[in-house]
Design a protein around this motif. Structure first.
Motif, mmCIF file in Angstrom:
data_model
loop_
_atom_site.group_PDB
_atom_site.id
_atom_site.type_symbol
_atom_site.label_atom_id
_atom_site.label_comp_id
_atom_site.label_asym_id
_atom_site.label_seq_id
_atom_site.Cartn_x
_atom_site.Cartn_y
_atom_site.Cartn_z
ATOM 1 N N ALA A 336 10.602 33.306 -14.537
ATOM 2 C CA ALA A 336 9.991 34.585 -14.138
ATOM 3 C C ALA A 336 8.694 34.339 -13.370
ATOM 4 O O ALA A 336 8.419 34.995 -12.360
ATOM 5 C CB ALA A 336 9.732 35.452 -15.362
ATOM 6 N N ALA A 337 7.884 33.361 -13.834
ATOM 7 C CA ALA A 337 6.622 33.069 -13.147
ATOM 8 C C ALA A 337 6.893 32.598 -11.713
ATOM 9 O O ALA A 337 6.201 32.998 -10.765
ATOM 10 C CB ALA A 337 5.834 32.024 -13.929
ATOM 11 N N LEU A 338 7.904 31.761 -11.576
ATOM 12 C CA LEU A 338 8.255 31.241 -10.250
ATOM 13 C C LEU A 338 8.745 32.378 -9.341
ATOM 14 O O LEU A 338 8.344 32.484 -8.176
ATOM 15 C CB LEU A 338 9.331 30.152 -10.416
ATOM 16 N N LYS A 339 9.570 33.214 -9.891
ATOM 17 C CA LYS A 339 10.123 34.346 -9.118
ATOM 18 C C LYS A 339 8.993 35.305 -8.689
ATOM 19 O O LYS A 339 8.935 35.740 -7.542
ATOM 20 C CB LYS A 339 11.140 35.060 -10.019
ATOM 21 N N LEU A 340 8.081 35.579 -9.617
ATOM 22 C CA LEU A 340 6.968 36.491 -9.293
ATOM 23 C C LEU A 340 6.109 35.912 -8.180
ATOM 24 O O LEU A 340 5.604 36.637 -7.319
ATOM 25 C CB LEU A 340 6.114 36.750 -10.542
ATOM 26 N N TRP A 341 5.923 34.616 -8.215
ATOM 27 C CA TRP A 341 5.120 33.958 -7.188
ATOM 28 C C TRP A 341 5.851 33.965 -5.842
ATOM 29 O O TRP A 341 5.301 34.365 -4.818
ATOM 30 C CB TRP A 341 4.815 32.525 -7.634
ATOM 31 N N ARG A 342 7.100 33.561 -5.858
ATOM 32 C CA ARG A 342 7.842 33.411 -4.601
ATOM 33 C C ARG A 342 8.189 34.753 -3.967
ATOM 34 O O ARG A 342 8.242 34.887 -2.765
ATOM 35 C CB ARG A 342 9.122 32.610 -4.836
ATOM 36 N N GLU A 343 8.392 35.749 -4.800
ATOM 37 C CA GLU A 343 8.834 37.035 -4.241
ATOM 38 C C GLU A 343 7.701 38.035 -4.053
ATOM 39 O O GLU A 343 7.833 38.979 -3.295
ATOM 40 C CB GLU A 343 9.923 37.648 -5.137
ATOM 41 N N ALA A 344 6.564 37.810 -4.794
ATOM 42 C CA ALA A 344 5.520 38.843 -4.710
ATOM 43 C C ALA A 344 4.096 38.279 -4.628
ATOM 44 O O ALA A 344 3.144 39.029 -4.475
ATOM 45 C CB ALA A 344 5.627 39.767 -5.924
ATOM 46 N N GLY A 345 3.930 36.965 -4.743
ATOM 47 C CA GLY A 345 2.573 36.389 -4.705
ATOM 48 C C GLY A 345 1.784 36.642 -5.974
ATOM 49 O O GLY A 345 0.564 36.493 -6.000
ATOM 50 N N VAL A 346 2.467 37.044 -7.054
ATOM 51 C CA VAL A 346 1.776 37.315 -8.322
ATOM 52 C C VAL A 346 1.797 36.041 -9.164
ATOM 53 O O VAL A 346 2.850 35.452 -9.396
ATOM 54 C CB VAL A 346 2.453 38.473 -9.092
ATOM 55 N N ARG A 347 0.605 35.641 -9.589
ATOM 56 C CA ARG A 347 0.457 34.386 -10.324
ATOM 57 C C ARG A 347 0.249 34.694 -11.808
ATOM 58 O O ARG A 347 -0.768 35.276 -12.190
ATOM 59 C CB ARG A 347 -0.769 33.658 -9.758
ATOM 60 N N VAL A 348 1.233 34.332 -12.626
ATOM 61 C CA VAL A 348 1.129 34.528 -14.084
ATOM 62 C C VAL A 348 1.422 33.202 -14.760
ATOM 63 O O VAL A 348 1.916 32.268 -14.127
ATOM 64 C CB VAL A 348 2.124 35.612 -14.590
ATOM 65 N N LEU A 349 1.137 33.131 -16.050
ATOM 66 C CA LEU A 349 1.305 31.869 -16.774
ATOM 67 C C LEU A 349 2.563 31.923 -17.653
ATOM 68 O O LEU A 349 2.693 32.844 -18.470
ATOM 69 C CB LEU A 349 0.065 31.636 -17.653
ATOM 70 N N PRO A 350 3.456 30.940 -17.513
ATOM 71 C CA PRO A 350 4.599 30.906 -18.438
ATOM 72 C C PRO A 350 4.102 30.725 -19.873
ATOM 73 O O PRO A 350 3.260 29.860 -20.147
ATOM 74 C CB PRO A 350 5.385 29.667 -17.984
ATOM 75 N N GLY A 351 4.641 31.513 -20.789
ATOM 76 C CA GLY A 351 4.197 31.452 -22.182
ATOM 77 C C GLY A 351 4.404 30.089 -22.817
ATOM 78 O O GLY A 351 3.654 29.694 -23.714
ATOM 79 N N ALA A 352 5.402 29.360 -22.331
ATOM 80 C CA ALA A 352 5.691 28.040 -22.916
ATOM 81 C C ALA A 352 4.496 27.108 -22.800
ATOM 82 O O ALA A 352 4.330 26.206 -23.626
ATOM 83 C CB ALA A 352 6.893 27.420 -22.212
ATOM 84 N N TYR A 353 3.647 27.309 -21.785
ATOM 85 C CA TYR A 353 2.518 26.406 -21.571
ATOM 86 C C TYR A 353 1.408 26.624 -22.601
ATOM 87 O O TYR A 353 0.457 25.861 -22.668
ATOM 88 C CB TYR A 353 1.937 26.585 -20.162
ATOM 89 N N LEU A 354 1.534 27.687 -23.385
ATOM 90 C CA LEU A 354 0.521 27.985 -24.406
ATOM 91 C C LEU A 354 1.047 27.714 -25.813
ATOM 92 O O LEU A 354 0.400 28.072 -26.796
ATOM 93 C CB LEU A 354 0.119 29.465 -24.314
ATOM 94 N N ALA A 355 2.225 27.136 -25.911
ATOM 95 C CA ALA A 355 2.835 26.934 -27.226
ATOM 96 C C ALA A 355 3.492 25.566 -27.281
ATOM 97 O O ALA A 355 3.632 24.893 -26.262
ATOM 98 C CB ALA A 355 3.856 28.037 -27.486
ATOM 99 N N GLN A 356 3.864 25.162 -28.467
ATOM 100 C CA GLN A 356 4.534 23.875 -28.674
ATOM 101 C C GLN A 356 5.895 24.113 -29.299
ATOM 102 O O GLN A 356 6.053 25.039 -30.098
ATOM 103 C CB GLN A 356 3.709 23.007 -29.645
#
Ligand SMILES: Cc1ncc(COP(=O)(O)O)c(C=O)c1O
Length: 393
Positions: A336-356
């Motif tokens: 979803a983060a990749l799609k938001l960036w590529r399709e709309a320029g919206v930069r968000v953080l994937p939740g996986a990067y904040l968890a283990q």
């Protein structure tokens, strides 16, 4: 030959985000919703205070904070939570709460407890410094799910007795980053009882405590005092970064029992980097003022109202109680983060990067974290783009 203590740490969230996104062009005017960097204006008088005391950059600052700053922190705790602490023995200025959260483990926690390797418990997802602090003292970092099933707060009481017996401390974040969940008095009371029963400390990260929507969240010190718990049981961390929108000032404080604070101050005297004096002057004034914080809250309330309007009917949408993030369930957060960036320029953080992944999958993987920190028109543009992209699955 090379120290391995930190060699096996996963890459930090933001380098991971850059690696995910930056090979691709943004699909629209960029909207920054990844980094939780407050952007609201801060009071002009804060900068004036720094300028007025600029000559004090020529002096080494006091390690613990000036008496005025410690007094302002204690007064703030009194106004906000109705608790009384001695500013001379129970509070210390921090260079932002991140270093305090790290150094508290160094100063206060054993590596062994009950003849075994100590455990440090933390929510999952979590603010990443907790894990590194646990590793630094040779303790085991234990990730406790904070998911929809547990109302987005960790259920420490459900852990096995064997683990609680060797627990040296828990880190708990309320209001929580990233979910915006708030621990209520009952939650705190239970957690403090558990800590008393199993003799562990509570490190309460309350740096979002002022960014509430309706009701001011209760705090750990307030409930600990009411329950008559050992005053050394709870150590709290507060920050001006979010309260006053000054993340670059690097200013916070730690408060707790006098013996805990003595040890924290002792470590700082040897190895700490105290806050420069002019910044301590501005910090004291910021802690003493509540008006600018009310305005800050008003701006976030408007953004949350926009988010509710634009995204409110998405399945699983959760309107956070506090903070400035949305924690959106999207299926696969990285995709979803990749799609938001590529399709709309919206930069968000994937939740996986904040968890283990603690054995049963990464609880952050289905989520994205969306920071509502940009100016309101930009936030609205970002929210509408998120809606468009998520609707177009
Ligand atoms: C949960 C949490 N704790 C602590 C911090 C550290 O804040 P600071 O070091 O700016 O006070 C942050 C900053 O993003 C945070 O999100």
């Amino acid at each position: 030959m090379f120290p391995e203590r930190f060699g096996t740490l996963p890459a930090y969230a933001f380098p991971r985000l850059r690696a995910l996104l930056d090979a691709h062009a943004p699909g629209g005017e960029v909207v920054q919703m990844a980094l939780g960097e407050p952007q609201h204006p801060f009071p002009d008088w804060a900068a004036e205070e720094i300028a007025a005391h600029a000559a004090e950059f020529g002096r080494y600052p006091p390690n613990d904070g000036t008496p005025e700053l410690r007094r302002a922190c204690a007064d703030y705790l009194g106004r906000r939570y109705g608790v009384t602490i001695d500013p001379d023995t129970q509070a210390m200025a921090l260079n932002g709460t991140r270093e305090g959260l790290y150094n508290a483990a160094m100063a206060l926690l054993p590596s062994q407890k009950a003849g075994q390797r100590a455990a440090v418990l933390m929510p999952n997802p979590f603010y990443q410094v907790y894990m590194v602090a646990a590793r630094s003292i040779g303790a085991e970092a234990v990730f406790v799910p904070a998911t929809r099933e547990t109302d987005f707060l960790p259920d420490f009481a459900a852990l096995p007795e064997e683990l609680l017996a060797r627990t040296a401390a828990v880190y708990i974040c309320s209001p929580a980053n990233p979910q915006g969940a708030v621990a209520d008095a009952v939650y705190w009371d239970r957690l403090i009882g558990l800590a008393e029963a199993h003799d562990f400390r509570i490190f309460a990260d309350e740096c979002y405590a002022e960014l509430y929507r309706e009701t001011p969240p209760t705090g750990a010190l307030e409930i600990a005092a009411a329950s008559g718990a050992d005053p050394e049981r709870v150590v709290v961390f507060h920050s001006l970064s979010k309260r006053s929108s000054v993340p670059g000032l690097r200013s916070g404080f730690v408060a707790g029992g006098p013996e805990s604070l003595r040890l924290v101050r002792q470590l700082r005297a040897y190895s700490g980097a105290p806050l420069p004096l002019p910044l301590q002057r501005a910090s004291a004034r910021l802690w003493a003022d509540d008006e600018h914080v009310e305005e800050n809250r008003r701006l976030y309330r408007r953004k949350y109202a926009l988010a509710d309007e634009v995204l409110g009917d998405l399945p699983g949408y959760m309107s956070p109680e506090a903070g400035f993030f949305l924690w959106l369930e999207v299926g696969d957060g990285e995709l979803a983060a990749l799609k938001l960036w590529r399709e709309a320029g919206v930069r968000v953080l994937p939740g996986a990067y904040l968890a283990q992944d603690a054995g049963s999958g990464n609880p952050g993987a289905p989520y994205i974290r969306v920071a509502l920190v940009a100016p309101e028109d930009e936030v609205l543009r970002g929210l509408e783009a998120i809606r468009r992209v998520l609707d177009d699955k």
